[in-house]
Scaffold this motif. Structure first.
Motif, PDB file in Angstrom:
ATOM      1  N   GLY A 219       0.910  -1.293  -0.068  1.00 35.27           N
ATOM      2  CA  GLY A 219       0.001  -0.005  -0.021  1.00 35.27           C
ATOM      3  C   GLY A 219       0.717   1.276   0.186  1.00 35.27           C
ATOM      4  O   GLY A 219       0.465   2.381  -0.672  1.00 35.27           O
ATOM      5  N   GLN A 220       2.122   1.248   0.843  1.00 32.19           N
ATOM      6  CA  GLN A 220       2.768   2.338   0.596  1.00 32.19           C
ATOM      7  C   GLN A 220       3.359   2.705  -0.659  1.00 32.19           C
ATOM      8  O   GLN A 220       3.426   3.812  -1.233  1.00 32.19           O
ATOM      9  N   ALA A 226       1.624   7.259  -6.470  1.00 32.10           N
ATOM     10  CA  ALA A 226       0.190   8.198  -6.737  1.00 32.10           C
ATOM     11  C   ALA A 226       0.469   9.298  -6.246  1.00 32.10           C
ATOM     12  O   ALA A 226      -0.392  10.235  -6.433  1.00 32.10           O
ATOM     13  N   GLY A 227       1.685   9.604  -5.661  1.00 30.04           N
ATOM     14  CA  GLY A 227       1.995  11.105  -5.332  1.00 30.04           C
ATOM     15  C   GLY A 227       1.819  11.471  -3.790  1.00 30.04           C
ATOM     16  O   GLY A 227       2.055  12.696  -3.383  1.00 30.04           O
ATOM     17  N   GLY A 228       1.256  10.523  -3.018  1.00 28.95           N
ATOM     18  CA  GLY A 228       1.087  10.844  -1.709  1.00 28.95           C
ATOM     19  C   GLY A 228       2.446  10.452  -0.817  1.00 28.95           C
ATOM     20  O   GLY A 228       3.615  10.084  -1.336  1.00 28.95           O
ATOM     21  N   ARG A 229       2.113  10.257   0.581  1.00 31.93           N
ATOM     22  CA  ARG A 229       3.194  10.001   1.523  1.00 31.93           C
ATOM     23  C   ARG A 229       2.746   9.012   2.455  1.00 31.93           C
ATOM     24  O   ARG A 229       1.552   9.223   2.963  1.00 31.93           O
ATOM     25  N   VAL A 230       3.563   8.270   3.074  1.00 36.93           N
ATOM     26  CA  VAL A 230       3.158   7.438   4.327  1.00 36.93           C
ATOM     27  C   VAL A 230       4.459   7.825   5.171  1.00 36.93           C
ATOM     28  O   VAL A 230       5.554   7.232   5.094  1.00 36.93           O
ATOM     29  N   GLU A 231       4.190   8.152   6.345  1.00 33.82           N
ATOM     30  CA  GLU A 231       4.814   8.905   7.246  1.00 33.82           C
ATOM     31  C   GLU A 231       4.771   8.401   8.657  1.00 33.82           C
ATOM     32  O   GLU A 231       3.486   8.362   8.832  1.00 33.82           O
ATOM     33  N   VAL A 251       0.910   7.883   9.524  1.00 30.06           N
ATOM     34  CA  VAL A 251      -0.084   8.490   8.591  1.00 30.06           C
ATOM     35  C   VAL A 251      -0.148   8.494   7.305  1.00 30.06           C
ATOM     36  O   VAL A 251       1.140   8.986   6.708  1.00 30.06           O
ATOM     37  N   ALA A 252      -0.852   8.081   6.433  1.00 32.08           N
ATOM     38  CA  ALA A 252      -0.969   8.126   5.042  1.00 32.08           C
ATOM     39  C   ALA A 252      -1.546   9.218   4.654  1.00 32.08           C
ATOM     40  O   ALA A 252      -2.690   9.641   4.740  1.00 32.08           O
ATOM     41  N   LYS A 253      -0.842  10.213   3.566  1.00 27.29           N
ATOM     42  CA  LYS A 253      -1.588  11.487   3.236  1.00 27.29           C
ATOM     43  C   LYS A 253      -1.547  11.546   1.826  1.00 27.29           C
ATOM     44  O   LYS A 253      -0.479  11.169   0.938  1.00 27.29           O
ATOM     45  N   GLY A 254      -2.412  12.157   1.372  1.00 29.38           N
ATOM     46  CA  GLY A 254      -2.727  12.740  -0.085  1.00 29.38           C
ATOM     47  C   GLY A 254      -1.879  13.987  -0.161  1.00 29.38           C
ATOM     48  O   GLY A 254      -0.990  14.310   0.499  1.00 29.38           O
ATOM     49  N   ALA A 255      -2.021  14.543  -1.454  1.00 32.11           N
ATOM     50  CA  ALA A 255      -1.351  16.027  -1.516  1.00 32.11           C
ATOM     51  C   ALA A 255      -2.026  16.899  -0.868  1.00 32.11           C
ATOM     52  O   ALA A 255      -3.264  17.292  -0.475  1.00 32.11           O
TER      53      ALA A 255
END
Length: 263
Positions: A219-220, A226-231, A251-255
């Motif tokens: 998933g990460q 897809a342009g997001g982040r998993v931090e 936290v998985a984050k979109g743009a």
């Protein structure tokens, strides 16, 4: 990537074959055992593991495989791995047992402690997601054409759409969300929460509860492709092949959703 590269094609084929094994058992009488950590285990977990592990070993004999249902591999051995497959053959066993359809097959390639390729197959839906951090992320419904996916930027006038675990709610997650402009909260099982961020259906997926590396790697890769982040909560990328395979809170984050805030 209308026609995925040969490695992705193989992963899609293995995930589909594992999904077929899972559905065969899903349609019958599900027998549940308990692992040492008291988490559930079914024959579907084992059957999917066999399909994937054997297929990867045939195609990539020099690349080791770490799977939730494989043998435990000590860090003294793993620490030398610069490249390996990380597999959760049935992510969401609790959802499988509940027969709610929200379980997945997860396969990731990890290089230098970061997932660079990921495939997630959703057996009941016949949908597959895949991501290559070098070229992007896609989804495809059974019989359909690949469609590129991209994280979205939150709408400041509306607030955040947050996706949370269906089976593992936590008071820490509730506390984290209290100070954020949450407009809507949706629940999902397994790695479908990460897929929701990757395809722009949710802005944020906070996981302040226990997960393992195999739960998140595929998933990460897809979210980041897809342009997001998993931090982590400290803003560092989630890392893999640690001495302890448990993940920190993340936290998985979109743009634009920096620390959960709107831009």
């Amino acid at each position: 990537m209308d026609n995925p590269n040969p490695t992705i094609r193989l992963l899609l084929e293995l995930a589909e074959a594992a999904a077929a094994e899972i559905l065969r058992i899903y349609e019958g009488d599900i027998q549940v055992e308990e692992k040492g950590d008291r988490s559930p285990l079914t024959e579907a977990d084992r059957a999917a593991h066999r399909v994937i592990a054997e297929g990867l070993a045939r195609a990539f004999p020099d690349v080791p495989v770490l799977s939730e249902e494989g043998r435990e591999i000590p860090y003294a051995t793993r620490r030398a791995w610069s490249r390996f497959w990380l597999v959760d053959p049935l992510d969401g066993t609790k959802e499988f047992i509940k027969r709610n359809g929200e379980f997945t097959v997860n396969i990731a390639l990890v290089e230098g402690g970061r997932p660079v390729l990921g495939v997630i197959h959703v057996p009941v839906q016949g949908r597959v997601y895949w991501g290559d951090v070098a070229s992007g992320a896609w989804t495809r419904q059974a019989g359909g054409e690949p469609r590129p996916i991209r994280v979205r930027r939150p709408d400041p006038a509306r607030g955040l759409v947050v996706v949370q675990s269906r089976s593992h709610p936590s008071p820490e997650t509730e506390a984290y969300l209290k100070g954020l402009p949450v407009a809507e909260s949706i629940a999902a099982g397994s790695s479908l929460k990460l897929c929701a961020v990757a395809e722009g259906r949710a802005d944020l997926y906070p996981r302040l509860g226990p997960t393992m590396e195999w739960d998140t790697a595929a998933g990460q890769a897809i979210v980041e492709a897809a342009g997001g982040r998993v931090e982590t909560l400290d803003g560092e990328p989630l890392r893999y092949n640690k001495p302890d395979l448990r993940n920190p809170y993340f936290v998985a984050k979109g743009a634009g959703a920096v620390n959960g805030k709107l831009p």
